[in-house]
Design a protein around this motif. Structure first.
Motif, mmCIF file in Angstrom:
data_model
loop_
_atom_site.group_PDB
_atom_site.id
_atom_site.type_symbol
_atom_site.label_atom_id
_atom_site.label_comp_id
_atom_site.label_asym_id
_atom_site.label_seq_id
_atom_site.Cartn_x
_atom_site.Cartn_y
_atom_site.Cartn_z
ATOM 1 N N ILE A 30 -3.778 -0.250 -11.247
ATOM 2 C CA ILE A 30 -4.848 -1.231 -11.450
ATOM 3 C C ILE A 30 -4.277 -2.629 -11.600
ATOM 4 C CG2 ILE A 30 -6.654 -1.957 -13.077
ATOM 5 C CD1 ILE A 30 -7.117 1.089 -13.573
ATOM 6 N N ILE A 31 -3.236 -2.764 -12.389
ATOM 7 C CA ILE A 31 -2.614 -4.080 -12.587
ATOM 8 C C ILE A 31 -2.054 -4.633 -11.283
ATOM 9 C CG2 ILE A 31 -0.636 -5.232 -13.678
ATOM 10 C CD1 ILE A 31 -1.141 -3.380 -16.121
ATOM 11 N N LEU A 32 -1.392 -3.793 -10.498
ATOM 12 C CA LEU A 32 -0.826 -4.259 -9.246
ATOM 13 C C LEU A 32 -1.907 -4.637 -8.235
ATOM 14 C CD1 LEU A 32 2.143 -1.735 -8.837
ATOM 15 C CD2 LEU A 32 2.273 -4.162 -9.446
ATOM 16 N N ILE A 33 -2.976 -3.881 -8.186
ATOM 17 C CA ILE A 33 -4.063 -4.218 -7.247
ATOM 18 C C ILE A 33 -4.746 -5.509 -7.671
ATOM 19 C CG2 ILE A 33 -6.344 -3.480 -6.432
ATOM 20 C CD1 ILE A 33 -5.224 -0.640 -6.267
ATOM 21 N N ILE A 34 -4.990 -5.676 -8.945
ATOM 22 C CA ILE A 34 -5.601 -6.936 -9.428
ATOM 23 C C ILE A 34 -4.690 -8.110 -9.115
ATOM 24 C CG2 ILE A 34 -6.223 -8.235 -11.507
ATOM 25 C CD1 ILE A 34 -7.349 -5.579 -12.626
ATOM 26 N N TRP A 60 0.810 -1.218 0.000
ATOM 27 C CA TRP A 60 0.000 0.000 0.000
ATOM 28 C C TRP A 60 0.845 1.269 0.000
ATOM 29 C CZ3 TRP A 60 -4.393 -0.341 -2.039
ATOM 30 C CH2 TRP A 60 -5.142 -1.505 -1.920
ATOM 31 N N VAL A 61 1.997 1.241 0.636
ATOM 32 C CA VAL A 61 2.893 2.402 0.574
ATOM 33 C C VAL A 61 3.397 2.585 -0.854
ATOM 34 C CG1 VAL A 61 5.124 3.317 1.340
ATOM 35 C CG2 VAL A 61 3.548 2.351 3.005
ATOM 36 N N GLY A 62 3.741 1.493 -1.516
ATOM 37 C CA GLY A 62 4.173 1.561 -2.912
ATOM 38 C C GLY A 62 3.076 2.093 -3.815
ATOM 39 N N ILE A 63 1.852 1.609 -3.612
ATOM 40 C CA ILE A 63 0.718 2.095 -4.404
ATOM 41 C C ILE A 63 0.522 3.594 -4.168
ATOM 42 C CG2 ILE A 63 -1.814 1.973 -4.645
ATOM 43 C CD1 ILE A 63 -0.370 -0.337 -6.020
ATOM 44 N N PHE A 64 0.693 4.044 -2.917
ATOM 45 C CA PHE A 64 0.548 5.469 -2.614
ATOM 46 C C PHE A 64 1.583 6.292 -3.384
ATOM 47 C CE2 PHE A 64 1.914 9.159 -0.138
ATOM 48 C CZ PHE A 64 0.739 9.886 -0.137
ATOM 49 N N PHE A 65 2.843 5.834 -3.418
ATOM 50 C CA PHE A 65 3.878 6.573 -4.149
ATOM 51 C C PHE A 65 3.578 6.608 -5.651
ATOM 52 C CE2 PHE A 65 6.699 6.225 -0.421
ATOM 53 C CZ PHE A 65 7.188 7.522 -0.406
#
Length: 124
Positions: free
Chosen positions: A116-120, A59-64
């Motif tokens: 989107i790809i990383l969350i999926i 989640w920290v990576g997604i935030f960045f």
């Protein structure tokens, strides 16, 4: 509206846009590295890594990555506003000033696709 009638105003705005472009790309790349760090920790030492650590790095990576997308989109918007204030005499003949705007917009869109790809992939 600019009254300088000097193309250097355009080039200064474009340099600022390119600086934000580099910043947004750096944030997206750093976010991807942080997001993958949890998987690396899990692969290297699976017994000493907690699921919460992996989730936190994700989640920290997604935030960045999201911050990089925002920086790219917002700087494109700001540059577009500056372009509208310039007079035609401030544009060199035949100069395509909107290419930087297009590049920043595409980077923002591709960053969103990456999220989107990383969350999926994380959900599966």
């Amino acid at each position: 509206m600019s009254d300088l009638k000097d193309p250097r105003v355009l080039f200064a705005a474009e340099r600022t846009l390119l600086a934000w472009n580099r910043t947004s790309l750096s944030l997206i790349a750093f976010g991807f590295i942080v997001e993958r760090a949890g998987l690396l920790m899990e692969a290297i030492a699976p017994d000493s890594v907690h699921a919460a650590q992996v989730a936190l790095t994700f989640w920290v990576g997604i935030f960045f990555i999201a911050l990089g997308c925002f920086a790219s989109a917002f700087s494109a918007r700001q540059y577009s506003i500056v372009l509208r204030t310039l007079q035609p005499v401030e544009f060199p003949p035949g100069y395509a000033a909107r290419w930087g705007l297009a590049v920043n917009s595409i980077i923002a869109i591709l960053g969103l696709f990456l999220i989107i790809i990383l969350i999926i992939g994380h959900i599966r």
